[in-house]
Design a protein around this motif. Structure first.
Motif, PDB file in Angstrom:
ATOM      1  N   SER A  56       0.838  -1.202   0.000  1.00 23.66           N
ATOM      2  CA  SER A  56       0.000   0.000   0.000  1.00 23.66           C
ATOM      3  C   SER A  56       0.875   1.255   0.000  1.00 23.66           C
ATOM      4  CB  SER A  56      -0.915   0.015   1.218  1.00 23.66           C
ATOM      5  OG  SER A  56      -1.624  -1.197   1.291  1.00 23.66           O
ATOM      6  N   SER A  57       2.037   1.170   0.633  1.00 21.89           N
ATOM      7  CA  SER A  57       2.944   2.325   0.657  1.00 21.89           C
ATOM      8  C   SER A  57       3.347   2.703  -0.758  1.00 21.89           C
ATOM      9  CB  SER A  57       4.202   2.002   1.451  1.00 21.89           C
ATOM     10  OG  SER A  57       3.886   1.565   2.740  1.00 21.89           O
ATOM     11  N   MET A  58       3.781   1.708  -1.522  1.00 18.85           N
ATOM     12  CA  MET A  58       4.231   1.997  -2.884  1.00 18.85           C
ATOM     13  C   MET A  58       3.110   2.563  -3.733  1.00 18.85           C
ATOM     14  SD  MET A  58       6.800  -0.923  -4.041  1.00 18.85           S
ATOM     15  CE  MET A  58       6.228  -2.352  -3.189  1.00 18.85           C
ATOM     16  N   ARG A  59       1.969   1.917  -3.641  1.00 21.11           N
ATOM     17  CA  ARG A  59       0.827   2.353  -4.426  1.00 21.11           C
ATOM     18  C   ARG A  59       0.471   3.810  -4.089  1.00 21.11           C
ATOM     19  NH1 ARG A  59      -5.315   1.438  -3.351  1.00 21.11           N
ATOM     20  NH2 ARG A  59      -4.590   1.716  -1.227  1.00 21.11           N
ATOM     21  N   SER A  60       0.506   4.133  -2.794  1.00 18.29           N
ATOM     22  CA  SER A  60       0.116   5.488  -2.394  1.00 18.29           C
ATOM     23  C   SER A  60       1.133   6.528  -2.872  1.00 18.29           C
ATOM     24  CB  SER A  60       0.014   5.577  -0.872  1.00 18.29           C
ATOM     25  OG  SER A  60      -0.740   4.513  -0.381  1.00 18.29           O
ATOM     26  N   SER A  81      12.886   0.476  -2.889  1.00 18.07           N
ATOM     27  CA  SER A  81      12.712   1.111  -1.591  1.00 18.07           C
ATOM     28  C   SER A  81      11.885   2.363  -1.815  1.00 18.07           C
ATOM     29  CB  SER A  81      14.064   1.510  -1.014  1.00 18.07           C
ATOM     30  OG  SER A  81      13.881   2.485  -0.003  1.00 18.07           O
ATOM     31  N   ILE A  82      11.044   2.683  -0.851  1.00 19.14           N
ATOM     32  CA  ILE A  82      10.264   3.905  -1.004  1.00 19.14           C
ATOM     33  C   ILE A  82      11.132   5.142  -0.776  1.00 19.14           C
ATOM     34  CG2 ILE A  82       8.028   2.923  -0.434  1.00 19.14           C
ATOM     35  CD1 ILE A  82       8.395   4.043   2.409  1.00 19.14           C
ATOM     36  N   TRP A  83      12.353   4.929  -0.291  1.00 20.60           N
ATOM     37  CA  TRP A  83      13.181   6.081   0.066  1.00 20.60           C
ATOM     38  C   TRP A  83      14.098   6.533  -1.064  1.00 20.60           C
ATOM     39  CZ3 TRP A  83      11.621   8.698   4.103  1.00 20.60           C
ATOM     40  CH2 TRP A  83      10.890   8.026   5.084  1.00 20.60           C
ATOM     41  N   ASP A  84      14.053   5.874  -2.224  1.00 17.34           N
ATOM     42  CA  ASP A  84      14.872   6.369  -3.333  1.00 17.34           C
ATOM     43  C   ASP A  84      14.181   6.115  -4.673  1.00 17.34           C
ATOM     44  OD1 ASP A  84      15.398   3.727  -4.172  1.00 17.34           O
ATOM     45  OD2 ASP A  84      17.076   3.578  -2.776  1.00 17.34           O
ATOM     46  N   GLN A  85      14.926   6.369  -5.763  1.00 21.57           N
ATOM     47  CA  GLN A  85      14.288   6.305  -7.071  1.00 21.57           C
ATOM     48  C   GLN A  85      14.011   4.894  -7.573  1.00 21.57           C
ATOM     49  OE1 GLN A  85      17.477   7.944  -6.935  1.00 21.57           O
ATOM     50  NE2 GLN A  85      18.807   6.925  -8.392  1.00 21.57           N
ATOM     51  N   SER A  86      14.530   3.870  -6.865  1.00 25.05           N
ATOM     52  CA  SER A  86      14.358   2.494  -7.339  1.00 25.05           C
ATOM     53  C   SER A  86      12.882   2.148  -7.541  1.00 25.05           C
ATOM     54  CB  SER A  86      14.987   1.523  -6.342  1.00 25.05           C
ATOM     55  OG  SER A  86      14.406   1.690  -5.067  1.00 25.05           O
ATOM     56  N   HIS A 145      11.742  -5.650  -1.643  1.00 26.25           N
ATOM     57  CA  HIS A 145      11.453  -4.305  -1.142  1.00 26.25           C
ATOM     58  C   HIS A 145      12.136  -4.011   0.202  1.00 26.25           C
ATOM     59  CE1 HIS A 145       9.232  -0.642  -1.226  1.00 26.25           C
ATOM     60  NE2 HIS A 145       8.581  -0.897  -0.122  1.00 26.25           N
ATOM     61  N   LYS A 146      12.161  -2.713   0.533  1.00 27.52           N
ATOM     62  CA  LYS A 146      12.809  -2.172   1.738  1.00 27.52           C
ATOM     63  C   LYS A 146      14.326  -2.340   1.680  1.00 27.52           C
ATOM     64  CE  LYS A 146       8.769  -2.905   4.658  1.00 27.52           C
ATOM     65  NZ  LYS A 146       8.256  -3.156   6.002  1.00 27.52           N
ATOM     66  N   MET A 147      14.876  -2.244   0.495  1.00 28.30           N
ATOM     67  CA  MET A 147      16.317  -2.414   0.323  1.00 28.30           C
ATOM     68  C   MET A 147      17.114  -1.363   1.074  1.00 28.30           C
ATOM     69  SD  MET A 147      16.992  -5.148  -1.295  1.00 28.30           S
ATOM     70  CE  MET A 147      18.666  -5.048  -1.903  1.00 28.30           C
ATOM     71  N   ASP A 201       4.899   9.644   4.884  1.00 25.51           N
ATOM     72  CA  ASP A 201       3.470   9.547   5.202  1.00 25.51           C
ATOM     73  C   ASP A 201       2.999   8.103   5.306  1.00 25.51           C
ATOM     74  OD1 ASP A 201       3.389  12.267   4.938  1.00 25.51           O
ATOM     75  OD2 ASP A 201       2.628  12.222   2.879  1.00 25.51           O
ATOM     76  N   THR A 202       3.752   7.188   4.695  1.00 29.84           N
ATOM     77  CA  THR A 202       3.265   5.807   4.658  1.00 29.84           C
ATOM     78  C   THR A 202       3.297   5.151   6.021  1.00 29.84           C
ATOM     79  OG1 THR A 202       5.465   4.916   4.170  1.00 29.84           O
ATOM     80  CG2 THR A 202       4.089   5.510   2.296  1.00 29.84           C
ATOM     81  N   ARG A 203       4.012   5.758   6.967  1.00 25.36           N
ATOM     82  CA  ARG A 203       4.023   5.188   8.319  1.00 25.36           C
ATOM     83  C   ARG A 203       2.621   5.207   8.922  1.00 25.36           C
ATOM     84  NH1 ARG A 203       9.031   8.494   9.338  1.00 25.36           N
ATOM     85  NH2 ARG A 203      10.718   7.179   8.597  1.00 25.36           N
ATOM     86  N   ARG A 204       1.791   6.087   8.408  1.00 20.30           N
ATOM     87  CA  ARG A 204       0.435   6.208   8.951  1.00 20.30           C
ATOM     88  C   ARG A 204      -0.550   5.194   8.375  1.00 20.30           C
ATOM     89  NH1 ARG A 204       1.186  11.994   8.408  1.00 20.30           N
ATOM     90  NH2 ARG A 204      -0.085  11.960   6.533  1.00 20.30           N
ATOM     91  N   LEU A 205      -0.150   4.471   7.314  1.00 14.16           N
ATOM     92  CA  LEU A 205      -1.090   3.548   6.686  1.00 14.16           C
ATOM     93  C   LEU A 205      -1.384   2.374   7.609  1.00 14.16           C
ATOM     94  CD1 LEU A 205       0.432   3.264   3.099  1.00 14.16           C
ATOM     95  CD2 LEU A 205      -1.774   4.271   3.666  1.00 14.16           C
TER      96      LEU A 205
END
Ligand SMILES: Nc1nc2c(ncn2[C@@H]2O[C@H](COP(=O)(O)OP(=O)(O)OP(=O)(O)O)[C@@H](O)[C@H]2O)c(=O)[nH]1
Ligand SMILES: Nc1nc2c(ncn2[C@@H]2O[C@H](COP(=O)(O)OP(=O)(O)O)[C@@H](O)[C@H]2O)c(=O)[nH]1
Ligand SMILES: [Mg+2]
Lengths: 363, 361
Positions: free
Chosen positions: A21-25, A206-211, A127-129, A35-39
């Motif tokens: 859901s984090s990636m999709r959002s 990872s949601i924290w970079d361009q990957s 994920h979460k690399m 913001d995904t910490r709130r999902l």
């Protein structure tokens, strides 16, 4: 002539907390990574229709990954979930403690997919690399790729050997004896891999970079209707204005829809520049939204130009209703001005990106 | 890592000293601000064992010394530190306090440090970074700041010290606050800052800009702004703008173009060297926000500095005039810094333009 919008069923699966859901959002709803910490955990299936360009709709099935839900998808809802799938995106959390169990679930999902949607494409996201030390990332990823490929081959081989009516039954056996399954295949990896003919790609994300943008751009790339037309048109435009590179972005997600590089652009040493540009422009959009106080999904900027002395010039501008275009070109004031006029004049060639496509296949 | 500077080179350069408890975030701060480390990767930083000295070549040369948290320089049985070597130069002491941890010991050590400095080196500014405030509510942040301030002031006045140059900043490496705080710290070390500010204020008046900043491009620290009130939102968008330009430059400006490419571009029908085909030899950029068509502009001043300004609504049509005014101010700024800067800095420097291998020299 029938005007149809191409619809694609996209399944998003993986263990609970793996980051689906984090990636999709982030990609489609303009969330910031933090913001995904709130999902909250997704309950059952969260269905959304994402309009991508004028003529493609993604029916995104975000499947909550808690065990009870997963069992349900594989049993009662099996046909409902796995029929007519265009793409399966399967997410592994690299930090997960119970890798064996994750893989066993994955094998079950692949089996069900091959049974009901033989043609579906599979994207596996490791994920979460970001949680892995930078120097170890490649090694950890490569290792995981091997394992996942082997498991995929096993899953496919098992389904191929069975008669259809046995398959659901197989799941039940499976389900009650996961250990036995994990070690049950004596075949050599080589033989297995030849058996696989499912279309599969793996990405480290990872949601924290361009990957993230690299993976998702590949996912949507093959779904875009009229891709070859877009590519041809971009190439003609590139040659006409003497550009080094042109990128076409979808306007909300900023995923790269198509790209063209001239001979000089091809020499660019940054192989990751496309996803980097998506990432840069998307975070720029967030910055603007924070400054103007307008919603994140709203259009934030209409035009951006940058001339770097006698090195290069570039601009990013609203192109068609659903796209932005980025042009990187050689320096020079006159050249720049004429490129801008020509890009504006080329808009009508790309009008088809906004309207529903004519008579395309649908599911 | 920059080589350890020799004493001769360090003379006369303002010095920023980073001190505080172990794990308070000193190395993270210096890596994020001065070495562009992504904040999330600070999780992997090792504990600092010896003083880490960085020399930064920028619009003004300065040094950053990162001290290991466990060393108490005023009370060390194994070692006596040469205090003059540490505090002798003009500069600032940045004391980092972890706001997410119990900070009583940190505050006590800070108090001792301030008292020592007041005696021997009263010219050193003391800047307290109440750090890691990301994830804390605004109310809670202010509570902590108030509590720390009171604890320090009480102790100082008990010891008879009044008006010590102590300032407080709420910071986090996960947002702009750390850069803002450094901006404030560094501005105090710039000679003739008032003159710079006056130039920017003037520019804003003639061009009808809402706000203008002069950025140190490499660190995104702003070294001056016009006289309109401080505005965090404007700082953030301008600072992110610098980031975008740096990224674009890296991606599209960092490879050497071929000779064929140049030959073709300088031949028919242009018939001119590329350098003559451009209007401006420095980086320049403009951007239009969709909301109210507000433009933002960026213009490189020299190898280190860029001017970034937010314009008033609908002023995009007046760009040619604005550009002329900006040119004048840029010229003034260049002269200002020519005087301030020692010669050698001008040669071996990094900036938006020089990082592009393309057509330099
Ligand atoms: N470190 C790190 N954390 C991530 C990443 N992606 C997601 N997360 C975090 O993982 C947690 C769970 O994410 P979700 O997206 O809700 O997980 P999900 O897969 O949708 O879970 P279910 O809906 O229960 O199936 C959130 O706190 C995210 O912030 C990543 O790339 N790196
Ligand atoms: N949440 C949060 N953590 C931070 C921040 N700054 C640093 N940290 C973390 O604090 C830890 C210690 O940082 P480090 O720089 O090694 O501390 P040092 O011993 O003072 O140099 C690291 O895990 C950093 O990631 C911040 O602004 N917010
Ligand atoms: Mg979910």
């Amino acid at each position: 002539q029938l005007k149809k919008v191409k619809k694609q069923k996209v399944l998003l699966m993986g263990k609970s907390g793996s980051g689906k859901s984090s990636m999709r959002s982030i990609i489609f709803s303009n969330y910031l990574a933090r913001d995904t910490r709130r999902l909250g955990a997704t309950i059952d299936i969260d269905l959304s229709h994402v309009k991508f360009l004028g003529n493609l709709t993604l029916n995104l099935w975000d499947c909550g990954g808690q065990e009870a839900f997963m069992e349900n998808y594989l049993s009662q809802q099996r046909a409902h979930v796995f029929s007519n799938v265009g793409v399966l995106i399967y997410v592994f959390d690299i930090e997960s403690r119970d890798v064996e169990r994750d893989l066993a679930t994955y094998v079950n999902i692949i089996s069900a997919l091959v049974q009901y949607s033989r043609e579906a494409k599979v994207f596996v996201l490791i994920h979460k690399m970001d949680l892995i030390q930078p120097l170890k990332r490649e090694e950890v990823f490569d290792h995981r790729v091997d394992v996942v490929r082997r498991k995929t081959a096993e899953a496919v081989a098992i389904v191929r050997k069975q008669k259809p009516e046995q398959q659901l039954q197989h799941y039940h056996q499976q389900h009650y004896h996961p250990q036995q399954f994990a070690t049950s295949s004596p075949m050599t990896p080589g033989a297995l891999i030849r058996d696989v003919d499912i279309d599969m790609q793996l990405f480290a994300t990872s949601i924290w970079d361009q990957s993230l943008y690299k993976a998702w751009a590949s996912i949507i790339h093959d779904l875009v209707p009229n891709l070859s037309v877009i590519e041809t048109q971009l190439a003609s435009l590139g040659v006409a204005i003497d550009a080094d590179e042109i990128l076409l972005f979808e306007r909300t997600s900023f995923l790269v829809v198509s790209k063209w590089s001239g001979p000089e652009g091809e020499r660019n040493p940054y192989g990751d520049r496309f996803e980097r540009m998506s990432n840069i422009l998307k975070s720029w959009k967030h910055t603007c939204s924070k400054f103007t106080g307008t919603p994140r999904n709203a259009e934030q900027f209409s035009d951006f130009e940058y001339k770097m002395g006698s090195n290069f010039s570039m601009f990013v501008t609203k192109f068609t209703t659903n796209t932005y275009i980025l042009v990187c070109m050689p320096p020079g004031e006159a050249r720049f001005n004429s490129a801008r006029l020509n890009v504006a004049a080329a808009r009508p060639w790309f009008k088809f990106l906004d309207g529903p496509a004519v008579a395309t296949s649908s599911s | 890592k920059a080589p350890d500077p020799t004493t001769a080179q360090t003379k006369g350069k303002p010095r920023l000293l980073l001190m505080g408890q172990r794990r308070s975030g000193k190395s993270s701060i210096s890596s994020v601000v001065f070495h562009k480390l992504p904040p999330s990767e600070t999780l992997f930083l090792e504990s600092t064992a010896r003083i880490q000295k960085d020399s930064l070549n920028s619009f003004m040369e300065f040094q950053v010394w990162d001290f290991p948290g466990q060393i108490d320089i005023f009370d060390n049985p194994n070692f006596t530190f040469d205090m003059d070597a540490i505090f002798g130069e003009i500069g600032a002491l940045i004391w980092v306090i972890d706001a997410q941890d119990d900070y009583l010991e940190a505050v006590a050590r800070l108090n001792t440090t301030i008292l020592h400095l007041q005696r021997g080196y009263p010219h050193i500014n003391i800047e307290v970074f109440i750090h890691k405030v990301d994830g804390l509510s605004d109310d809670y942040k202010l509570d902590i700041q108030r509590d720390v301030t009171i604890r320090i002031q009480d102790e100082l006045s008990d010891q008879g010290v009044e008006n010590a140059p102590v300032n407080f900043h709420l910071t986090s490496i996960y947002n702009h606050s750390i850069f803002e705080a450094f901006s404030k710290v560094i501005q105090k070390l710039i000679p003739r800052l008032g003159q710079l500010e006056a130039m920017l204020t003037n520019l804003c008046r003639t061009c009808r800009f809402e706000k203008a900043y002069l950025f140190d491009v490499n660190t995104k620290i702003y070294i001056a702004t016009d006289s309109t009130p401080e505005d965090m939102a404007s700082y953030e968008i301008c600072s992110d703008y610098v980031d975008v330009i740096i990224d674009f430059t890296e991606v599209y400006g960092s490879w050497q173009r071929t000779q064929q490419w140049r030959d073709r571009l300088e031949g028919e029908p242009w018939d001119q060297p590329l350098e003559d085909q451009v209007a401006c030899e420095w980086a320049e950029s403009g951007m239009v926000l969709s909301d109210a068509q507000r433009p933002i502009m960026l213009r490189e001043v020299d190898r280190f500095l860029a001017l970034v300004a937010i314009m008033k609504e609908g002023s995009y049509d007046k760009m040619p005039q604005i550009n002329m005014n900006v040119d004048v101010v840029v010229k003034g700024l260049t002269e200002f810094f020519e005087i301030t800067k020692p010669k050698e800095t001008r040669i071996n420097a990094q900036s938006i333009s020089s990082s592009a291998a393309g057509n330099q020299n």
